[in-house]
Design a protein around this motif. Structure first.
Motif, PDB file in Angstrom:
ATOM      1  N   PRO A 236       0.827  -1.207   0.000  1.00  0.00           N
ATOM      2  CA  PRO A 236       0.000   0.000   0.000  1.00  0.00           C
ATOM      3  C   PRO A 236       0.859   1.253   0.000  1.00  0.00           C
ATOM      4  N   ALA A 237       0.238   2.382  -0.333  1.00  0.00           N
ATOM      5  CA  ALA A 237       0.983   3.637  -0.377  1.00  0.00           C
ATOM      6  C   ALA A 237       1.307   4.153   1.022  1.00  0.00           C
ATOM      7  N   GLY A 238       0.552   3.720   2.017  1.00  0.00           N
ATOM      8  CA  GLY A 238       0.895   4.163   3.363  1.00  0.00           C
ATOM      9  C   GLY A 238      -0.191   3.937   4.385  1.00  0.00           C
ATOM     10  N   TYR A 239       0.113   4.401   5.605  1.00  0.00           N
ATOM     11  CA  TYR A 239      -0.782   4.302   6.754  1.00  0.00           C
ATOM     12  C   TYR A 239      -0.735   5.657   7.470  1.00  0.00           C
ATOM     13  N   VAL A 240      -1.880   6.192   7.796  1.00  0.00           N
ATOM     14  CA  VAL A 240      -1.896   7.515   8.417  1.00  0.00           C
ATOM     15  C   VAL A 240      -1.510   7.438   9.888  1.00  0.00           C
ATOM     16  N   THR A 241      -2.200   6.621  10.666  1.00  0.00           N
ATOM     17  CA  THR A 241      -1.943   6.570  12.102  1.00  0.00           C
ATOM     18  C   THR A 241      -1.439   5.205  12.546  1.00  0.00           C
ATOM     19  N   ALA A 242      -0.708   5.203  13.651  1.00  0.00           N
ATOM     20  CA  ALA A 242      -0.272   3.962  14.297  1.00  0.00           C
ATOM     21  C   ALA A 242      -0.294   4.204  15.800  1.00  0.00           C
ATOM     22  N   PRO A 243      -1.496   4.217  16.395  1.00  0.00           N
ATOM     23  CA  PRO A 243      -1.594   4.493  17.827  1.00  0.00           C
ATOM     24  C   PRO A 243      -1.127   3.311  18.669  1.00  0.00           C
ATOM     25  N   SER A 244      -0.553   3.633  19.823  1.00  0.00           N
ATOM     26  CA  SER A 244      -0.144   2.592  20.776  1.00  0.00           C
ATOM     27  C   SER A 244      -0.709   2.910  22.156  1.00  0.00           C
ATOM     28  N   THR A 245      -1.918   3.457  22.182  1.00  0.00           N
ATOM     29  CA  THR A 245      -2.571   3.869  23.420  1.00  0.00           C
ATOM     30  C   THR A 245      -2.637   2.728  24.425  1.00  0.00           C
ATOM     31  N   SER A 246      -2.286   3.011  25.675  1.00  0.00           N
ATOM     32  CA  SER A 246      -2.410   1.994  26.718  1.00  0.00           C
ATOM     33  C   SER A 246      -3.877   1.679  26.969  1.00  0.00           C
ATOM     34  N   ILE A 247      -4.177   0.433  27.246  1.00  0.00           N
ATOM     35  CA  ILE A 247      -5.545   0.024  27.521  1.00  0.00           C
ATOM     36  C   ILE A 247      -6.107   0.757  28.739  1.00  0.00           C
ATOM     37  N   THR A 248      -5.234   1.268  29.622  1.00  0.00           N
ATOM     38  CA  THR A 248      -5.688   2.014  30.797  1.00  0.00           C
ATOM     39  C   THR A 248      -6.065   3.444  30.464  1.00  0.00           C
ATOM     40  N   ASN A 249      -5.767   3.898  29.255  1.00  0.00           N
ATOM     41  CA  ASN A 249      -6.077   5.272  28.833  1.00  0.00           C
ATOM     42  C   ASN A 249      -7.293   5.244  27.907  1.00  0.00           C
ATOM     43  N   PRO A 250      -8.410   5.866  28.289  1.00  0.00           N
ATOM     44  CA  PRO A 250      -9.606   5.840  27.439  1.00  0.00           C
ATOM     45  C   PRO A 250      -9.533   6.778  26.243  1.00  0.00           C
ATOM     46  N   HIS A 251      -8.461   7.571  26.146  1.00  0.00           N
ATOM     47  CA  HIS A 251      -8.387   8.587  25.108  1.00  0.00           C
ATOM     48  C   HIS A 251      -7.055   8.518  24.352  1.00  0.00           C
ATOM     49  N   GLY A 252      -7.153   8.201  23.071  1.00  0.00           N
ATOM     50  CA  GLY A 252      -5.970   8.128  22.223  1.00  0.00           C
ATOM     51  C   GLY A 252      -5.941   9.277  21.234  1.00  0.00           C
ATOM     52  N   LEU A 253      -6.037   8.968  19.930  1.00  0.00           N
ATOM     53  CA  LEU A 253      -5.997   9.980  18.878  1.00  0.00           C
ATOM     54  C   LEU A 253      -7.415  10.321  18.445  1.00  0.00           C
TER      55      LEU A 253
END
Length: 361
Positions: A236-253
C-alpha cells in the motif's frame, strides 16, 4: 513521491524559496500575540531568534538553553534553522512563535533517520531521529514549520527510514497553524512512559507523511487540521496513524473537522494500524475520526493489521465522516450517538486537572 515546494536542496545547502519578509520590533521587544488567549504579563520573557544575527540568539536551541522556563516566548524570524532542538523537562512553559507571514516562512529542521549512523557508533533510532523533542510541559508553538528532511532516495543504504519531525513526550502541549513535514513517522505523540498520560492539542495544523506518520501513545486531538498522505509509489501507499494507546487510557488519537487528503492513488492508503511497541499486549491503540473529510485514497477497508496484531482488536472508529473515502460498512466501525457525545476534544483533553486549552474554544 511529491516533493515539497517550500525548500530547495542544492549541493547540500538548504535555502528558502518562498520566505516572506516581515517587519518586527527591535530584538527582545516584538509584540507576538498571546498564545494563551490572555494579554501578556509584564513578567513574560520575550526574545528573538534570527539566523542573521539581528536578534538575541542565532539558533532556537541557544534561546531555549538560555531560558529559565516559566513564561517564555521565543520569536523566530523567517529562515531555515537546521539542527536538532530539545526542550527539556526542566523548562516548562516555552512558546515558539514564527514571525513570518505564514507557517512556511520559519522552518526548524534536521535530516537524520533511525538508521543514520551516529558519530560515536551505532545509529540514532526512531526516538533519536527527531528534529525536535519536547519534554517541557506546557510547550506551545504557532505559525511555523517543523520538518525532518531525511532524503530516502539519497540514502539507499539506510533501510530503517523512520525520520521524526517532532516528538512530544510532555503534557499539555499546544500547536496552532503549524506544519509537520516528513515521510515515515513524521509526528510522534508520546509520553514519558507507558503509565503516564500526556495530552497534545493541534488546531489548524498540517501534517504530511506516508507510513505511520501520526503515531504514539499520547492523547492527541487534531481539530480543523489537514492530514496529507504522500505517494510513496508502493502498495500500500501508506498508513496515516499507528496508535499505541495503553488500555488504561480511554483517550488516544481524535480527529475532528479535519481533511484527509493525498497524492496517492485511490484506495491505496489505510487510516491506521495498531502499533504494539515491543509486542506489548496492553497497547490497544485508539484512533477516532469524526465529522471529517476523507479523500478517495482511503479504500473500503480503512484499517490494517500490524503484523500479527489484528486491527479489529484496536479501538478504531468513525462518525459522520464525508467525502469519497468515507464509506460506511462492516469494515468501518462507527460510533453510536452516545459514544460520539463522549468523544469530543474537551472530553479527551480534560484529564484530572480540567485542562481546557483556549485554542479549542
Amino acid at each position: 513521491m511529491r516533493r515539497r515546494t517550500f525548500l530547495r536542496l542544492s549541493a547540500g545547502a538548504i535555502t528558502v524559496t518562498s520566505a516572506g519578509v516581515v517587519a518586527t520590533e527591535p530584538s527582545g521587544a516584538f509584540a507576538a500575540p498571546s498564545t494563551s488567549g490572555t494579554p501578556h504579563h509584564d513578567a513574560q520573557q520575550r526574545v528573538v531568534v534570527a539566523a542573521d544575527g539581528s536578534g538575541d540568539f542565532v539558533s532556537v536551541q541557544a534561546a531555549i538553553d538560555a531560558s529559565a522556563g516559566g513564561d517564555v516566548v521565543i520569536g523566530v524570524r523567517p529562515g531555515v534553522y537546521h539542527g536538532q532542538v530539545v526542550v527539556p523537562a526542566g523548562k516548562p512553559g516555552i512558546t515558539l512563535y514564527g514571525l513570518g507571514r505564514r507557517p512556511r516562512d520559519v522552518v526548524i529542521a534536521d535530516d537524520r533517520a533511525n538508521g543514520t549512523p551516529k558519530p560515536d557508533g551505532g545509529t540514532w533510532g526512531t526516538t533519536g531521529s527527531a528534529s525536535v523533542t519536547i519534554d517541557g510541559a506546557g510547550f506551545r508553538a504557532r505559525n511555523l514549520t517543523f520538518a525532518n528532511l531525511f532524503d530516502e532516495a539519497a540514502h539507499p543504504e539506510i533501510t530503517n527510514r523512520q525520520a521524526v519531525a517532532v516528538l512530544t513526550r510532555a503534557d499539555r502541549v499546544e500547536f496552532r497553524d503549524v506544519r509537520f513535514l516528513g515521510n515515515q513517522d513524521t509526528l510522534y505523540v508520546n509520553s514519558a512512559d507507558a503509565a503516564t498520560i500526556a495530552r497534545a492539542y493541534f488546531r489548524d495544523c498540517y501534517v504530511e507523511g506516508d507510513v505511520d506518520f501520526i503515531f504514539g501513545r499520547a492523547t492527541a486531538v487534531f481539530e480543523r487540521c489537514r492530514v496529507h498522505s504522500l505517494d510513496r509509489a508502493s502498495t500500500p501507499a501508506g498508513y496515516v496513524t499507528a496508535p499505541s494507546t495503553s488500555i488504561t487510557n480511554p483517550h488516544g488519537l481524535l480527529f475532528t473537522r479535519t481533511r484527509f487528503t493525498s497524492d496517492a492513488p485511490d484506495g491505496s492508503v489505510f487510516l491506521g494500524r495498531p502499533w504494539h511497541p515491543s509486542n506489548d499486549p496492553a497497547a490497544i491503540g485508539q484512533t477516532v475520526i469524526r465529522e471529517s473529510y476523507i479523500g478517495a485514497h482511503i479504500g473500503a477497508t480503512a484499517w490494517s493489521d500490524f503484523g500479527t496484531w489484528p486491527w479489529r482488536d484496536a479501538r478504531f472508529a468513525e462518525f459522520r465522516n464525508y467525502g469519497p473515502g468515507a464509506i460506511v460498512s462492516a469494515d468501518r466501525p462507527q460510533l453510536t450517538h452516545a459514544e460520539a457525545a463522549a468523544a469530543t476534544p474537551a472530553a479527551f483533553l480534560r484529564g484530572t486537572d480540567g485542562w481546557a486549552p483556549d485554542l479549542c474554544k
